[in-house]
Each structure stands twice: as structure tokens, then as C-alpha cells.
Scaffold this motif. Structure first.
Motif, short mmCIF file in Angstrom:
data_model
loop_
_atom_site.label_atom_id
_atom_site.label_comp_id
_atom_site.label_asym_id
_atom_site.label_seq_id
_atom_site.Cartn_x
_atom_site.Cartn_y
_atom_site.Cartn_z
N ALA A 183 0.83 -1.21 0.00
CA ALA A 183 0.00 0.00 0.00
C ALA A 183 0.86 1.25 0.00
O ALA A 183 0.56 2.24 -0.68
N THR A 184 1.96 1.21 0.74
CA THR A 184 2.87 2.36 0.76
C THR A 184 3.53 2.54 -0.59
O THR A 184 3.66 3.67 -1.09
N ASP A 185 3.93 1.44 -1.22
CA ASP A 185 4.50 1.52 -2.56
C ASP A 185 3.53 2.18 -3.54
O ASP A 185 3.92 3.00 -4.38
N ALA A 186 2.25 1.81 -3.42
CA ALA A 186 1.24 2.28 -4.38
C ALA A 186 0.92 3.76 -4.22
O ALA A 186 0.57 4.44 -5.19
N THR A 187 1.04 4.27 -3.00
CA THR A 187 0.64 5.67 -2.75
C THR A 187 1.82 6.61 -2.59
O THR A 187 1.64 7.81 -2.42
N THR A 189 3.94 7.94 -4.55
CA THR A 189 4.17 9.03 -5.50
C THR A 189 2.96 9.91 -5.71
O THR A 189 3.07 10.96 -6.32
N SER A 190 1.80 9.48 -5.22
CA SER A 190 0.59 10.26 -5.50
C SER A 190 -0.03 10.91 -4.26
O SER A 190 -0.51 12.04 -4.32
N THR A 191 0.00 10.22 -3.15
CA THR A 191 -0.69 10.73 -1.96
C THR A 191 0.27 11.37 -0.96
O THR A 191 0.01 12.44 -0.43
N THR A 193 4.69 11.25 0.58
CA THR A 193 6.04 10.75 0.43
C THR A 193 6.49 10.14 1.75
O THR A 193 6.80 10.87 2.70
#
Length: 566
Positions: A183-187, A189-191, A193
Motif C-alpha cells: 500500500a505504501t509503494d502504491a501511494t 508518489t501520489s498521496t 512521500t
């Protein structure tokens, strides 16, 4: 209080030796969370786990090395009554309990602070390492404080959870940690850092894919441990979880761990900064022999397992001793027979034969291969050979897909990985091993592969390992004492020798493999057929402060829930 102080690897944190102690000890009160960030806590927590597992006084490795028949007592020291009689007390290895819970408090703080303050990767690592530590406790003590543990002054008398229930939640926690990382990998760059993990990760250097793979390898360790009970409901659960594990492995890039999992906090030749196994059983920072260097020697039983199978690893593990043959001194591998009244000692001008073999690395300050590699060698948390043997066992038993074809390949790779580990000399970092080819990047590793190739096909006066049912997978029968599972666990036993002894001890308790009845001390007071113990007593610290919750009637012969095969 933690008593092991290290210097962190270059780039982690710059703290003078005089200030390391306060850094290591910042997490003693879980009710008063400090302002120290998770990245400043992680390295010391990981180093403490590694030391508790392998080299500290006490360590899980040292306890199990006696119980599993790897170690015996020399003739130059008295004592070791509990190791020889198995008449344990609540003070025997009590430090394992206190030290592990102390370490768990560190990880609890890292997980809590990391989740709340933008360190999700650190929190996931802590979640995985909490499982690693709780598993050690459950396997040696059974029921333990779990759901009410790590609450500090909020719960000073925690109740005990059933070991089987804890096992199931450990799988839940590992699954959750993997999901947290993804989940951290997925977010990222968008949500938001997240704070990156860097050199404070003294195990994988911030590689979160490797942490996911390690979590899956821990799952396999857990599920295999409880896989031989007669509980139909539990067996159905194991089947379901193995299926889920296979899917998780595929999602993680198609593998479990791909190299030895080791911790390297920056070991150096300074007080409190050497490799803990080396410091305890080889040499002090000043170069003098460690106190316990002359107290432990290999058993004749473990030496014979290598000699009887023409296994060259014996020369990488032990030095030669000597016996009197036809009136003259002859170089031989000489070990202890647990419980004997006159154990071998070491060479001295006034000493009579026989003289004992030492662990390679305990007789010279020069870096070596084997068990005690050197003062700056990394500390093992999980060997690649363990993972490969465990996978092979699961495959040959139908718990993972692949059948005997894949099981044989993993079994042979498990032996090869062990050869590489024991032949590889001390270094500040372990050479990378590719699990698919197991080719090492060092000369010592290459020598291990060469010796392995000779070993699996050797033919000499001692016989051929190509048809030896203790070496050849094809020669092992499908059932009985020399079946597929037995040969896998036998070779795993040889690979875990004095580095990850607790895994071999746990394997024996859950599978009765290999046959260890002949390693029991002749002074044993055990009522069991194998004359061995099965677990540790709850420590005096619990008996004196939490007596109302400590399970009653527990002795060193009370079995863990998964220990049903004798």
C-alpha cells in the motif's frame, strides 16, 4: 537493560562509542514514548534481535546447541549441570524471556511511531520483526503474554494467550505487513512521500521487496512447524494458508528469501562492537581468548554425522584433535559424549590424550569460514539453506506445489547453500547468492560449490553418496525412517549446526527427525524415551511478578501444541 552496544554502519547514525549505550537504551519505558524517530531506533533493535538469536549470553542458539546435541562440555570446566541433567529451573536461560520482550518493546514503539508519523516502511519492518521474536518465545515457552503484552504500566500482569492462537495471529500480522508495504509503494508518489528506509536497515538496506520475501519465509517457518498435528481443523487451516502463501510468493516476484538473512550493524574490533558469537566463543577485542572459548566443544555425534557421510564440511567447522593410536598421537576429530565423566580437553604440555577438537575460528584470530567466522562477520537471522530445506519438505509432503521434482532441486540447493555458508570466510558483508543458481561471488563461496559437487557424488572407501540414503534424495525411500522428509530434515540439521540451532531443535520436537536419542546426556533425568527435554521453564521474573497468570504445572517436559510426534 540491553547490554550489547554497537557502532552503526557507516551512514546510519554517527554516535561515539561513549554515547551508544544511551542510544541503545532509549526505549525502556513504553509508557513514555521518546522523541526519537523510528529511523533512529531501527538499527539497534535489529542488532539486538540478531544478538539474542545467535550470540548473546544467553542466546537461543546457545540453548538449542546443547539441547539438539551439537555441543558438549570440555574436561577443563565443571558445572553445566542443567545442560547435562536437563533438570531445568526457572533461572535457566531466563534472560531469553526478558531480553526478547525488551526487544519487542522497541519494535512496538517503532511500529506505533512509524504509523503515526510518516514512517510506514519502518512500521512494517517492526511488524515483521515482532512476529520473528514472538515466534521464538512461543516455540520455547508455549503459552505467553501476547494480546496484553507490551503495554507497559498499563498492564503489568498480562494474561497468557494460547500458543496455537498466537500462531494464527502471527500469520495475520505477516500478511498485514506485506499489505502495508504494498500500500505504501502504491501511494508513495501520489498521496504522500513516506520516509525512506536507508542504512538504518542493517538487514536489507531498505529493500522492501526483500522484507516482503522474508515475511513469506517466516510464514513458511510457522506453517511447517505446526503441520504435523492430528488436529483435522488445524490441518485444513494449514492447507488453506499454504495455498495463500503460494499466491503471496508469486505476487512478491516469484520467490521467498534469495540469500542468507543477516544483520550487519558495523561490527568492529572494539569493546561492545564485535560480532557477538565471536566475542562470546572466540576472542575479546584485545585478542585474548574468550572465557567460554574453552568450555564448549562439538559432540562426537555431530562430528560423526559429517565423517560417516564423507562430508568435507567437517574441516570447515572443527579443528583436529588427537587420540592415542598404537601408542602414538594421531590427529582425529575428537568430540564430547554428553554426560561422560572425563570429557576431552585441549592440548597442553601436561595434558594426556585424547585432546578435543575446537570450533574453527575459536583457535585463531584470523578470519575463517565455518561457525565462528570473525569479529566483523554479519550475524545470521535466517539461513538460505533453512528456507530451501523447508520449501523442499513442504513440496515433498504436498503442502506446496512442485512435487518430488522441485523438492529434489530445492533439497540439493539447500545443501549447496550450506556449503557456501560454511566455506565462505569472514567478511563485513555476505556475498550475494542467487537462489536459482546458487553461484557465489567470492572465492570461498566457489570453493564451497566445488566441495558440494564432490560431496553429492563422492565415491571412496567410505561408500558412494550417490546411493547414500542420508545424502541422495533419490535413494531415500518414500516412507519410513529414511524417507523424503527424514533426509531433508537430516541435512537441514547439519546445515543449522551452531548458527541457527534453535531451528533444528524445533524441527526435532515437531517431527522426531533426525534421531537424537543417542545425543542425550548419560546424566539425563528426563522421563521421556529419548531422554531429552522439550521446552524451557517460565522465568523467575514471571513467576515472581505475574504468578496468577503463569500457566500451572508446566515443566521442561511439557510439550508445545505442535509437538505431537515422538
Amino acid at each position: 537493560m540491553k547490554n550489547y552496544v554497537i557502532a552503526l554502519a557507516a551512514g546510519a547514525l554517527s554516535i561515539a562509542t561513549s554515547g551508544c549505550s544511551s542510544f541503545i537504551d532509549i526505549n525502556q519505558n513504553p509508557n513514555s514514548l521518546t522523541a526519537v524517530t523510528p529511523d533512529a531506533q531501527l538499527a539497534s533493535a535489529l542488532a539486538t534481535t540478531a544478538a539474542n538469536y545467535t550470540g548473546n549470553n544467553p542466546s537461543y542458539n546457545s540453548y538449542a546447541s546443547w539441547a539438539a546435541g551439537y555441543w558438549g562440555k570440555t574436561g577443563v570446566v565443571s558445572g553445566y549441570g542443567e545442560e547435562l541433567t536437563y533438570n531445568y529451573s526457572s533461572s535457566y536461560y531466563a534472560g531469553l524471556w526478558d531480553g526478547t520482550y525488551d526487544n519487542l518493546e522497541d519494535y512496538a514503539q517503532i511500529q506505533t511511531n512509524g504509523s503515526a508519523n510518516g514512517y510506514p516502511y519502518h512500521a512494517a519492518i517492526a511488524r515483521i520483526m515482532k512476529v520473528y521474536n514472538f515466534l521464538l518465545l512461543v516455540d520455547e515457552y508455549g503459552d505467553i503474554p501476547y494480546t496484553q503484552a507490551l503495554k507497559g504500566l498499563g498492564q503489568t500482569a498480562p494474561t497468557y494467550d494460547k500458543a496455537a492462537d498466537i500462531y494464527k495471529d502471527l500469520i495475520v500480522q505477516l500478511t498485514g505487513a506485506i499489505a502495508d508495504i504494498k500500500a505504501t509503494d502504491a501511494t508513495a508518489t501520489s498521496t504522500f512521500t513516506p520516509r525512506a528506509v536507508s542504512s538504518e536497515d542493517i538487514v536489507f538496506g531498505g529493500n522492501m521487496l526483500k522484507w516482503r520475501q522474508f515475511a513469506n519465509s517466516l510464514k513458511l517457518r510457522i506453517l511447517l512447524r505446526e503441520s504435523q498435528t492430528n488436529d483435522a481443523t488445524l490441518n485444513t487451516y494449514i492447507t488453506q494458508q499454504m495455498t495463500a502463501l503460494q499466491a503471496s510468493v508469486a505476487d512478491n516476484g516469484g520467490d521467498f528469501i534469495t540469500s542468507d538473512v543477516v544483520a550487519q550493524p558495523g561490527y568492529a574490533q572494539n569493546t561492545g562492537q564485535q560480532n557477538p558469537l565471536y566475542t562470546r566463543y572466540a576472542f575479546t577485542p584485545s585478542g585474548t581468548g574468550a572465557t567460554e572459548r574453552s568450555y564448549q566443544i562439538p559432540t562426537q555425534f555431530i562430528i560423526n554425522q559429517y565423517l560417516n557421510n564423507n562430508d568435507p564440511r567437517v574441516s570447515q567447522l572443527y579443528t583436529m584433535g588427537a587420540r592415542l593410536v598404537n601408542g602414538a598421537s594421531a590427529a582425529q576429530y575428537v568430540g564430547a559424549r554428553p554426560g561422560e565423566s572425563n570429557s576431552p580437553a585441549f592440548n597442553a604440555p601436561t595434558e594426556s590424550l585424547p585432546t578435543a577438537s575446537r570450533f574453527l575460528g575459536a583457535n585463531s584470530t584470523a578470519a575463517s569460514g565455518g561457525i565462528i567466522k570473525g569479529l566483523n562477520a554479519p550475524t545470521a537471522l535466517m539461513l538460505l539453506s533453512e528456507q530451501l530445506f523447508s520449501k523442499a519438505e513442504a513440496e515433498t509432503r504436498g503442502l506446496l506445489p512442485g512435487g518430488d521434482t522441485q523438492a529434489k532441486a530445492d533439497y540439493l540447493d539447500g545443501i549447496k547453500a550450506s556449503f557456501i555458508y560454511f566455506y565462505r570466510a569472514a567478511a563485513t558483508t555476505n556475498a550475494t547468492i542467487n537462489a536459482s543458481t546458487l553461484s557465489a561471488l567470492t572465492t570461498a563461496g566457489a570453493a564451497g560449490i566445488s566441495q558440494y559437487n564432490t560431496f553429492v557424488a563422492t565415491t571412496n572407501a567410505g561408500g558412494s553418496n550417490a546411493s547414500n540414503p542420508l545424502v541422495s534424495y533419490d535413494a531415500a525411500t518414500s516412507n519410513g525412517a529414511l524417507g523424503k522428509q527424514a533426509i531433508i530434515i537430516y541435512q537441514k540439521y547439519l546445515a543449522m549446526n551452531s548458527v541457527a540451532s534453535v531451528e533444528a531443535w524445533d524441527d526435532y520436537r515437531r517431527s522426531a527427525q533426525p534421531n537424537l536419542s543417542q545425543v542425550a546426556s548419560t546424566q539425563s533425568q528426563s522421563p521421556r524415551a529419548d531422554k531429552l527435554p522439550t521446552r524451557l521453564f517460565y522465568p523467575l521474573s514471571e513467576v515472581s511478578t505475574n504468578a496468577a497468570n503463569v500457566p500451572a504445572g508446566v515443566t521442561q517436559y511439557t510439550k508445545i501444541f505442535w509437538d505431537v510426534v515422538d
